[in-house]
Design an enzyme around this catalytic site. Structure first.
Site, PDB file in Angstrom:
ATOM      1  CG  ASN A   1       3.552  20.548 -24.758  1.00 20.19           C
ATOM      2  OD1 ASN A   1       3.978  20.206 -23.667  1.00 20.19           O
ATOM      3  ND2 ASN A   1       2.678  21.533 -24.895  1.00 20.19           N
TER       4      ASN A   1
ATOM      5  CD  GLU B   1       2.631  23.143 -21.505  1.00 23.74           C
ATOM      6  OE1 GLU B   1       2.342  23.580 -20.375  1.00 23.74           O
ATOM      7  OE2 GLU B   1       1.966  22.271 -22.100  1.00 23.74           O
TER       8      GLU B   1
ATOM      9  CG  ASP C   1       0.795  22.634 -28.007  1.00 20.28           C
ATOM     10  OD1 ASP C   1      -0.211  22.677 -28.747  1.00 20.28           O
ATOM     11  OD2 ASP C   1       0.729  22.504 -26.778  1.00 20.28           O
TER      12      ASP C   1
ATOM     13  CG  ASN D   1      -2.753  24.887 -27.341  1.00 20.02           C
ATOM     14  OD1 ASN D   1      -3.271  23.841 -26.953  1.00 20.02           O
ATOM     15  ND2 ASN D   1      -1.796  25.491 -26.660  1.00 20.02           N
TER      16      ASN D   1
ATOM     17  CG  ASP E   1       1.481  18.562 -30.423  1.00 20.17           C
ATOM     18  OD1 ASP E   1       2.117  19.352 -29.720  1.00 20.17           O
ATOM     19  OD2 ASP E   1       0.504  17.886 -30.020  1.00 20.17           O
TER      20      ASP E   1
ATOM     21  CG  ASP F   1      -0.743  16.700 -21.922  1.00 21.07           C
ATOM     22  OD1 ASP F   1       0.434  17.039 -22.129  1.00 21.07           O
ATOM     23  OD2 ASP F   1      -1.615  17.518 -21.550  1.00 21.07           O
ATOM     24  CG  HIS F   2       1.240  17.653 -26.168  1.00 26.92           C
ATOM     25  ND1 HIS F   2       0.637  18.390 -27.156  1.00 26.92           N
ATOM     26  CD2 HIS F   2       0.871  18.241 -24.992  1.00 26.92           C
ATOM     27  CE1 HIS F   2      -0.063  19.373 -26.628  1.00 26.92           C
ATOM     28  NE2 HIS F   2       0.058  19.308 -25.311  1.00 26.92           N
TER      29      HIS F   2
END
Length: 255
Positions: A7, A34, A145, A147, A217, A246-247
């Site tokens: 991501n 993303e 991802d 989530n 992930d 941030d991933h």
């Protein structure tokens, strides 16, 4: 064959990071989430110069998914068949003899919200689709991802991230288990049993430095690929770079 998921949280911002990581990690296939780019702005030419062919499905500002591969992908699918959704969250393609499904799973906002209900409906639709995909493609990798943190080993604080919290709620984890029951296996857990290995850290509260993260992930491999999965990991170094996503990339290696 090295297959990865990342991501990037805006490909427009993170393109230099992607180029650096592709050069050092040398994956054969990468699923991106993303991307946050309309299709006419996707850097297809720049990636081709690095030896990667791209298939992608994007939109401005939000969402967006892509699959990069050293050999051209075929049989490309955008979205979940039969599930109407304007958000660009799903792309699938065949690379060689392996089917790749790349998911950017709905966040869900908060337990009990409309977005949470949408997440559960979305996951149910994915389940129905993947049930058919595994019949057609024994060599199947489902990545992205998600989530969802699969269990308490995958969160920095199980007291906070409990069965009533978004990303770890009982219903979300049950939906993930249903996907796994289709004959999918968490590639990371085939090689790593330890707690405290994460793929996402909030930008706030010095979360990365304090290792306050989640492993959301995932790279899932089918029954046919499980005995061929020789290694798996998370490239957390990318999170140390300037203006990082941030991933961090998660990956598996298959014989």
């Amino acid at each position: 064959m090295k297959i990865a998921s990342w991501n990037v949280n805006s490909l427009n911002v993170r393109m230099p990071h992607l180029e650096q990581w592709l050069s050092s990690a040398s994956p054969d296939v990468v699923g991106l989430q993303e991307t946050k780019l309309a299709d006419d702005r996707f850097p297809d030419t720049a990636l081709a110069a690095m030896g990667y062919r791209s298939v992608f499905c994007g939109q401005k500002t939000y969402n967006g998914v892509a699959i990069l591969s050293r050999t051209p992908a075929t049989d490309v699918q955008f979205g979940i068949p039969g599930f109407e959704d304007e958000q660009k969250r799903v792309i699938a393609a065949t690379v060689g003899d392996t089917r790749i499904v790349n998911l950017y799973v709905v966040n869900g906002q908060s337990v009990g919200s409309d977005k949470y209900a949408y997440k559960l409906r979305w996951l149910e639709a994915v389940h129905g689709w993947l049930e058919a995909e595994r019949q057609l493609h024994p060599r199947l990798v489902v990545l992205g991802d998600f989530n969802i943190a699969p269990d308490d080993r995958d969160v920095h604080d199980p007291v906070v991230w409990n069965d009533e919290h978004i990303l770890t709620s009982a219903a979300e984890r049950a939906a993930l288990r249903r996907l796994l029951m289709l004959g999918l296996h968490d590639g990371f857990r085939l090689h790593n049993e330890e707690a405290g290995e994460f793929s996402w850290w909030d930008y706030r509260q010095a979360a990365f430095r304090r290792n306050m993260g989640l492993r959301i992930d995932l790279t899932l491999v089918s029954d046919a690929l499980r005995p061929l999965c020789r290694a798996a990991g998370i490239d957390r170094e990318t999170r140390t770079w300037e203006r990082p996503s941030d991933h961090a990339p998660a990956w598996v290696e298959l014989d």
